[in-house]
Design an enzyme around this catalytic site. Sequence first.
Site, mmCIF file in Angstrom:
data_model
loop_
_atom_site.group_PDB
_atom_site.id
_atom_site.type_symbol
_atom_site.label_atom_id
_atom_site.label_comp_id
_atom_site.label_asym_id
_atom_site.label_seq_id
_atom_site.Cartn_x
_atom_site.Cartn_y
_atom_site.Cartn_z
ATOM 1 N N ASP A 48 -1.291 4.119 0.832
ATOM 2 C CA ASP A 48 -1.502 4.191 2.284
ATOM 3 C C ASP A 48 -2.643 5.126 2.670
ATOM 4 O OD1 ASP A 48 0.062 6.466 1.618
ATOM 5 O OD2 ASP A 48 0.784 6.634 3.675
ATOM 6 N N ASP A 69 -3.852 6.899 -2.762
ATOM 7 C CA ASP A 69 -2.549 6.241 -2.913
ATOM 8 C C ASP A 69 -2.526 5.008 -2.016
ATOM 9 O OD1 ASP A 69 -2.427 7.542 -0.462
ATOM 10 O OD2 ASP A 69 -0.336 8.143 -0.693
ATOM 11 N N ASP A 91 -3.444 8.356 2.378
ATOM 12 C CA ASP A 91 -3.380 9.726 2.913
ATOM 13 C C ASP A 91 -3.431 10.768 1.800
ATOM 14 O OD1 ASP A 91 -0.827 9.416 1.890
ATOM 15 O OD2 ASP A 91 0.223 9.937 3.744
ATOM 16 N N SER A 129 4.165 4.959 0.691
ATOM 17 C CA SER A 129 3.229 5.938 0.166
ATOM 18 C C SER A 129 3.009 5.745 -1.339
ATOM 19 C CB SER A 129 3.730 7.347 0.496
ATOM 20 O OG SER A 129 2.730 8.298 0.305
#
Length: 462
Positions: free
Chosen positions: A252, A250, A254, A106
């Site tokens: 990833d 970010d 999400d 993340s």
Amino acid sequence: MTLIKSISGIRGTIGGAVSHNLTPIDAVTFAAAYGTWIKEQRNKENYRVVVGRDARISGEMIQGLVMHTLVGMGIHVIDLGLSTTPTVEIAVPMEHADGGIIITASHNPKQWNALKLLNAKGEFLNAAEGQYILEVAESNKMNFAEVDHLGKITVNDAYMDLHIDAVLKLDLVNVEAIKNAKFKVVFDGVNSTGGIIIPLLLDRLGVHTVKLFCEPNGEFPHNPEPLKEHLTDLSRAVVDHRAHLGIVVDPDVDRLAFMDEKGDMFGEEYTLVACADYVLSKTSGNTVSNLSSTRALKDVTEKHKGSYQASAVGEVNVVELMKQTNAVIGGEGNGGIIYPELHYGRDALVGIALFLSLLAEKNLSVSALKKTYPQYFMSKNKIELTEGLDVDGILKAMAEKYQNEEVLTIDGVKINFENSWVHLRKSNTEPIIRIYTEAPSQTQADSLAIQIIDTIKTIANI
């Protein structure tokens, strides 16, 4: 160097000693424990798990270890390769798979990586399921398949396009209005997979996009957490290109944050507030965010005659409460938008589409839009944990010290004052205590944070 094992998954820094860092052995052990859990859910001949990764340098290595471990357990793998967390979440039910794994840490820096685990609905595992997988990993009691029953790997690179298709088909995504607005956007993809999927989405929305750091090589050009202090290049580019707004995600994809036309942050907390305002203006209903999120969401929800509730921090907790309350939108103040019409997971793509729909319909600048919402200011701080520090004891002492205020202890300690609040909790993903405060001004929020940090240090004798 660190390895964190929790009900949320396994997360750590690459290299170093087994069980102290995220090594190949730790990745294999944890993947095997997850595979064991998958096979115990249903007795069937063929098991399928979707696997994707962000663009971290270690991602290909960790994904290979994870996929071949599952193959060794007789589980078939759908390999999405470079992908995003919400894309994998959407792919799991589309593939009728038994679960999914996203290889991503993340917002953590590039030396970190992690395994995020999904169930057959493409949603994160609950606490009991996560705890069971930890126990299986500790016991080392995993059984692997014989040679005639090994799994297979199938590559499928269609899901980014399918994800975008699903977003654009949503009733509340006003594609025509967005195209007519002729937006110019500067997008920061932090050299991860957002640099692939977000420009594709914006192109299909008719948005002119200036791309910044969109090469998915895992070499993050700045700290990948989408906070103001990390986004000076984006701020400068928005002004230089005379863009309507800036967008950043970010690694990833999400989490989502916006920047106004002046190069100032719209406010990470206000991503959810604005998207909720738009959804609630079209759909009556309730909202949910976590205890660390701005009270502006409560204000906006009540303006639309809905009900707001707060959950413990963590996407799985938000989702659970959203289902219980039939919330039409929810998420987390870190820029995570959960829109159930698409799926129960934080998704930057749907956040961008809803926000641009709102902006186009209101025909306002981003800075003018921000002024239409209740103005609160947050201070987000942390204290690094050292060995031997009694975190639970510190939190208990803080609750006792402020017992005359409204104190909530469902997740750490939240203290509600008349015009402000503080939330203290141990992070699930980093060795820190998070200290979030909110008040009617930045000075008040910062002062409250300093007061609380000093009190903690006194209690802990640090």
